[in-house]
Design a protein around this motif. Structure first.
Motif, PDB file in Angstrom:
ATOM      1  N   GLN A   1      12.812   2.953  14.894  1.00 32.40           N
ATOM      2  CA  GLN A   1      12.207   2.377  13.689  1.00 32.40           C
ATOM      3  C   GLN A   1      11.915   0.883  13.875  1.00 32.40           C
ATOM      4  O   GLN A   1      10.863   0.391  13.462  1.00 32.40           O
ATOM      5  N   LYS A   2      12.835   0.161  14.496  1.00 32.52           N
ATOM      6  CA  LYS A   2      12.613  -1.264  14.754  1.00 32.52           C
ATOM      7  C   LYS A   2      11.488  -1.462  15.776  1.00 32.52           C
ATOM      8  O   LYS A   2      10.686  -2.406  15.656  1.00 32.52           O
ATOM      9  N   LEU A   3      11.422  -0.574  16.754  1.00 35.11           N
ATOM     10  CA  LEU A   3      10.368  -0.670  17.757  1.00 35.11           C
ATOM     11  C   LEU A   3       9.001  -0.437  17.124  1.00 35.11           C
ATOM     12  O   LEU A   3       8.028  -1.118  17.455  1.00 35.11           O
ATOM     13  N   TYR A   4       8.945   0.515  16.187  1.00 36.21           N
ATOM     14  CA  TYR A   4       7.669   0.755  15.500  1.00 36.21           C
ATOM     15  C   TYR A   4       7.248  -0.487  14.722  1.00 36.21           C
ATOM     16  O   TYR A   4       6.069  -0.865  14.722  1.00 36.21           O
ATOM     17  N   GLN A   5       8.184  -1.135  14.040  1.00 39.74           N
ATOM     18  CA  GLN A   5       7.850  -2.350  13.305  1.00 39.74           C
ATOM     19  C   GLN A   5       7.280  -3.418  14.239  1.00 39.74           C
ATOM     20  O   GLN A   5       6.371  -4.161  13.872  1.00 39.74           O
ATOM     21  N   LEU A   6       7.815  -3.462  15.454  1.00 39.70           N
ATOM     22  CA  LEU A   6       7.378  -4.450  16.434  1.00 39.70           C
ATOM     23  C   LEU A   6       5.936  -4.197  16.873  1.00 39.70           C
ATOM     24  O   LEU A   6       5.173  -5.147  17.122  1.00 39.70           O
ATOM     25  N   TYR A   7       5.570  -2.921  16.960  1.00 39.94           N
ATOM     26  CA  TYR A   7       4.235  -2.562  17.457  1.00 39.94           C
ATOM     27  C   TYR A   7       3.339  -1.978  16.361  1.00 39.94           C
ATOM     28  O   TYR A   7       2.247  -1.489  16.660  1.00 39.94           O
ATOM     29  N   GLU A   8       3.774  -2.054  15.117  1.00 36.67           N
ATOM     30  CA  GLU A   8       2.990  -1.483  14.024  1.00 36.67           C
ATOM     31  C   GLU A   8       1.572  -2.025  13.950  1.00 36.67           C
ATOM     32  O   GLU A   8       0.625  -1.257  13.707  1.00 36.67           O
ATOM     33  N   PRO A   9       1.327  -3.329  14.136  1.00 29.58           N
ATOM     34  CA  PRO A   9      -0.060  -3.802  14.070  1.00 29.58           C
ATOM     35  C   PRO A   9      -0.993  -3.076  15.030  1.00 29.58           C
ATOM     36  O   PRO A   9      -2.137  -2.773  14.673  1.00 29.58           O
ATOM     37  N   ASP A  10      -0.511  -2.775  16.237  1.00 30.02           N
ATOM     38  CA  ASP A  10      -1.361  -2.057  17.191  1.00 30.02           C
ATOM     39  C   ASP A  10      -1.633  -0.632  16.727  1.00 30.02           C
ATOM     40  O   ASP A  10      -2.749  -0.118  16.875  1.00 30.02           O
ATOM     41  N   PHE A  11      -0.622   0.031  16.167  1.00 30.48           N
ATOM     42  CA  PHE A  11      -0.830   1.379  15.627  1.00 30.48           C
ATOM     43  C   PHE A  11      -1.896   1.354  14.534  1.00 30.48           C
ATOM     44  O   PHE A  11      -2.831   2.163  14.535  1.00 30.48           O
ATOM     45  N   VAL A  12      -1.758   0.428  13.598  1.00 28.78           N
ATOM     46  CA  VAL A  12      -2.613   0.409  12.414  1.00 28.78           C
ATOM     47  C   VAL A  12      -4.027  -0.071  12.748  1.00 28.78           C
ATOM     48  O   VAL A  12      -5.021   0.560  12.369  1.00 28.78           O
ATOM     49  N   LEU A  13      -4.137  -1.190  13.452  1.00 26.49           N
ATOM     50  CA  LEU A  13      -5.447  -1.775  13.724  1.00 26.49           C
ATOM     51  C   LEU A  13      -6.347  -0.841  14.522  1.00 26.49           C
ATOM     52  O   LEU A  13      -7.568  -0.813  14.309  1.00 26.49           O
ATOM     53  N   PHE A  14      -5.751  -0.076  15.433  1.00 27.24           N
ATOM     54  CA  PHE A  14      -6.561   0.761  16.313  1.00 27.24           C
ATOM     55  C   PHE A  14      -6.493   2.248  15.956  1.00 27.24           C
ATOM     56  O   PHE A  14      -6.890   3.102  16.740  1.00 27.24           O
ATOM     57  N   GLY A  15      -6.001   2.532  14.746  1.00 26.24           N
ATOM     58  CA  GLY A  15      -6.105   3.880  14.211  1.00 26.24           C
ATOM     59  C   GLY A  15      -5.206   4.919  14.841  1.00 26.24           C
ATOM     60  O   GLY A  15      -5.549   6.106  14.844  1.00 26.24           O
ATOM     61  N   TYR A  16      -4.050   4.504  15.349  1.00 27.22           N
ATOM     62  CA  TYR A  16      -3.100   5.480  15.892  1.00 27.22           C
ATOM     63  C   TYR A  16      -2.148   5.932  14.788  1.00 27.22           C
ATOM     64  O   TYR A  16      -1.605   5.098  14.055  1.00 27.22           O
ATOM     65  N   PRO A  17      -1.934   7.233  14.633  1.00 24.85           N
ATOM     66  CA  PRO A  17      -1.068   7.716  13.544  1.00 24.85           C
ATOM     67  C   PRO A  17       0.382   7.293  13.748  1.00 24.85           C
ATOM     68  O   PRO A  17       0.856   7.180  14.880  1.00 24.85           O
ATOM     69  N   LYS A  18       1.034   7.040  12.670  1.00 29.12           N
ATOM     70  CA  LYS A  18       2.442   6.697  12.712  1.00 29.12           C
ATOM     71  C   LYS A  18       3.237   7.897  13.253  1.00 29.12           C
ATOM     72  O   LYS A  18       3.091   9.020  12.757  1.00 29.12           O
ATOM     73  N   PRO A  19       4.060   7.698  14.293  1.00 30.80           N
ATOM     74  CA  PRO A  19       4.799   8.823  14.900  1.00 30.80           C
ATOM     75  C   PRO A  19       5.971   9.258  14.033  1.00 30.80           C
ATOM     76  O   PRO A  19       7.130   8.960  14.328  1.00 30.80           O
ATOM     77  N   GLU A  20       5.657   9.969  12.952  1.00 31.80           N
ATOM     78  CA  GLU A  20       6.679  10.358  11.976  1.00 31.80           C
ATOM     79  C   GLU A  20       7.811  11.168  12.611  1.00 31.80           C
ATOM     80  O   GLU A  20       8.972  11.050  12.211  1.00 31.80           O
ATOM     81  N   ASN A  21       7.483  11.984  13.616  1.00 28.30           N
ATOM     82  CA  ASN A  21       8.506  12.816  14.241  1.00 28.30           C
ATOM     83  C   ASN A  21       9.566  11.987  14.950  1.00 28.30           C
ATOM     84  O   ASN A  21      10.690  12.444  15.163  1.00 28.30           O
ATOM     85  N   LEU A  22       9.232  10.743  15.304  1.00 20.59           N
ATOM     86  CA  LEU A  22      10.193   9.869  15.982  1.00 20.59           C
ATOM     87  C   LEU A  22      10.901   8.934  15.016  1.00 20.59           C
ATOM     88  O   LEU A  22      11.939   8.358  15.369  1.00 20.59           O
ATOM     89  N   LEU A  23      10.363   8.782  13.819  1.00 21.07           N
ATOM     90  CA  LEU A  23      10.888   7.776  12.904  1.00 21.07           C
ATOM     91  C   LEU A  23      11.683   8.369  11.742  1.00 21.07           C
ATOM     92  O   LEU A  23      12.229   7.626  10.936  1.00 21.07           O
ATOM     93  N   ASN A  24      11.726   9.689  11.669  1.00 25.31           N
ATOM     94  CA  ASN A  24      12.507  10.350  10.619  1.00 25.31           C
ATOM     95  C   ASN A  24      13.648  11.145  11.246  1.00 25.31           C
ATOM     96  O   ASN A  24      13.575  11.582  12.401  1.00 25.31           O
ATOM     97  N   VAL A  25      14.706  11.329  10.470  1.00 24.45           N
ATOM     98  CA  VAL A  25      15.883  12.050  10.977  1.00 24.45           C
ATOM     99  C   VAL A  25      15.495  13.496  11.251  1.00 24.45           C
ATOM    100  O   VAL A  25      14.830  14.146  10.440  1.00 24.45           O
TER     101      VAL A  25
END
Length: 419
Positions: free
Chosen positions: A395-419
């Motif tokens: 979850q912390k790693l996603y926050q670190l790279y979230e701008p790249d996910f969002v700006l370039f249209g990559y879906p949030k990896p929900e399977n890795l970020l939820n229990v």
């Protein structure tokens, strides 16, 4: 004041006025009067010529602006001469371009056929650029440096913007996103590197990997101050306005995995000393960390992927030095909210995007994009590699790279970020 001194003063003031006039005039001139992408000759230069060709574009075949050539000669003729001599000295031998890394990673050497579907490609480009602009202007989505102006970006952070004046191209390279082969193409187009016969390379795959990544092989924005001095930032803006700008990106988490594999699973003395030793010292249970890569690999003392993630999340890492370019966020490398890119490619659709871009640049008849790596799908990479990474770290790693996910249209990896 004597007449001679007055005359000299008038000459100097007149010269300065002419420089400023030309800059202002050229900055307002459109590009409709010439084609930036047709200067690359389809006939190959003669191999038997005894005269060593220049590695910089000539007046006849260059589409660099008039003010560019004028300032080159007026402001920094000595620098240009030195650059030319140093570049001519790069008479590198022709040798196989596939290195250990390329052998380990694997290439798909199959012949490509030209792909159809230009309409879909155009639509996809519109969607990617629209998504980027939407989030760059969305006040509810914020990240570091988002609202910084282009003039506020330090020169040292513009070192990934490669300029080809011969064809009016600016490429922002992102490591681990096929940048080696795009750099090879830029070298061929700009004729910035000579082979052992003293002629510019014509086949991208013949350019040795170590020369591809040598900073002297490319003209980048951070080198402009050497050529243009105080006019460098203005020249950047002119070229950004008139040239075709492109970037290739990749799923941020998969890019991290690729960076870890190539820089820590392969024996690399520089990376071991600069990064593996600090990682092992901080996060491994080893009392004695090997001082060399050869020793470390002989006993299996290399960082784990989990330790690498800890290193990225540790605040001390950025306090000591900025992220290395292989895992630095794309928004920090290429400044997508400050630079209006004309083409956004993705590694996941590399074949289609490369074909479209080469066609858009009018160079598709010269060569195809070199072979790409054979990789597993992004989903399988993420599932396998992040399986043992604690949920909180993911979850912390996603926050670190979230701008790249969002700006370039990559879906949030929900399977890795939820229990």
């Amino acid at each position: 004041m004597t007449k001679s001194r007055l005359f000299c003063l008038l000459v100097v003031l007149g010269s300065v006025f002419m420089i400023l006039f030309i800059i202002v005039y050229w900055d307002n001139v459109g590009t409709a009067s010439y084609n930036l992408h047709t200067s690359f000759s389809k006939s190959l230069p003669p191999q038997s010529s005894g005269k060593q060709p220049t590695t910089f574009p000539t007046t006849e075949d260059s589409h660099a602006s008039d003010i560019d050539r004028f300032l080159d000669g007026f402001l920094n003729s000595a620098t240009t001469k030195n650059d030319l001599q140093s570049t001519k000295a790069l008479n590198v031998p022709l040798r196989a371009s596939n290195s250990l890394e390329e052998n380990v990673r694997g290439y798909d050497w199959s012949t490509r056929t030209k792909l159809e579907g230009s309409f879909d490609q155009e639509f996809m480009q519109q969607e990617r650029k629209l998504n980027l602009r939407r989030f760059c202007t969305n006040s509810r989505f914020s990240f570091p440096t988002k609202y910084r102006m282009f003039d506020d970006i330090p020169n040292k952070e513009l070192d990934h913007l490669i300029v080809d004046d011969r064809h009016g191209i600016i490429y922002c390279y992102v490591p681990k996103v096929a940048c080696t082969n795009w750099k090879r193409i830029l070298i061929v187009l700009s004729e910035s590197l000579l082979d052992k016969k003293g002629v510019p390379y014509q086949d991208p795959l013949l350019i040795p990997r170590e020369d591809v990544h040598n900073t002297s092989s490319h003209l980048t924005f951070n080198k402009f101050w050497r050529r243009y001095g105080k006019f460098s930032r203005h020249m950047m803006k002119i070229k950004l306005k008139k040239y075709t700008k492109f970037i290739f990106v990749r799923d941020p988490f998969v890019r991290l995995i690729s960076a870890f594999r190539s820089k820590f699973e392969l024996e690399n003395e520089d990376f071991y000393r600069s990064f593996a030793i600090p990682i092992l010292t901080r996060f491994s249970n080893r009392t004695n960390v090997p001082t060399s890569a050869s020793e470390a690999f002989s006993i299996g003392a290399i960082p784990s992927f989990s330790e690498f993630i800890q290193y990225l999340l540790d605040a001390r890492t950025e306090e000591q030095r900025p992220f290395n370019e292989h895992w630095r966020q794309v928004y920090r490398l290429c400044h997508p909210c400050q630079i209006d890119y004309d083409f956004i490619g993705k590694l996941e659709t590399l074949d289609e995007d490369a074909t479209q871009l080469l066609s858009q640049l009018n160079i598709d008849s010269l060569f195809q994009f070199p072979p790409s790596y054979r990789n597993r799908t992004a989903s399988s990479w993420e599932d396998d590699w992040f399986a043992k990474i604690p949920l909180e770290w993911r979850q912390k790693l996603y926050q670190l790279y979230e701008p790249d996910f969002v700006l370039f249209g990559y879906p949030k990896p929900e399977n890795l970020l939820n229990v």
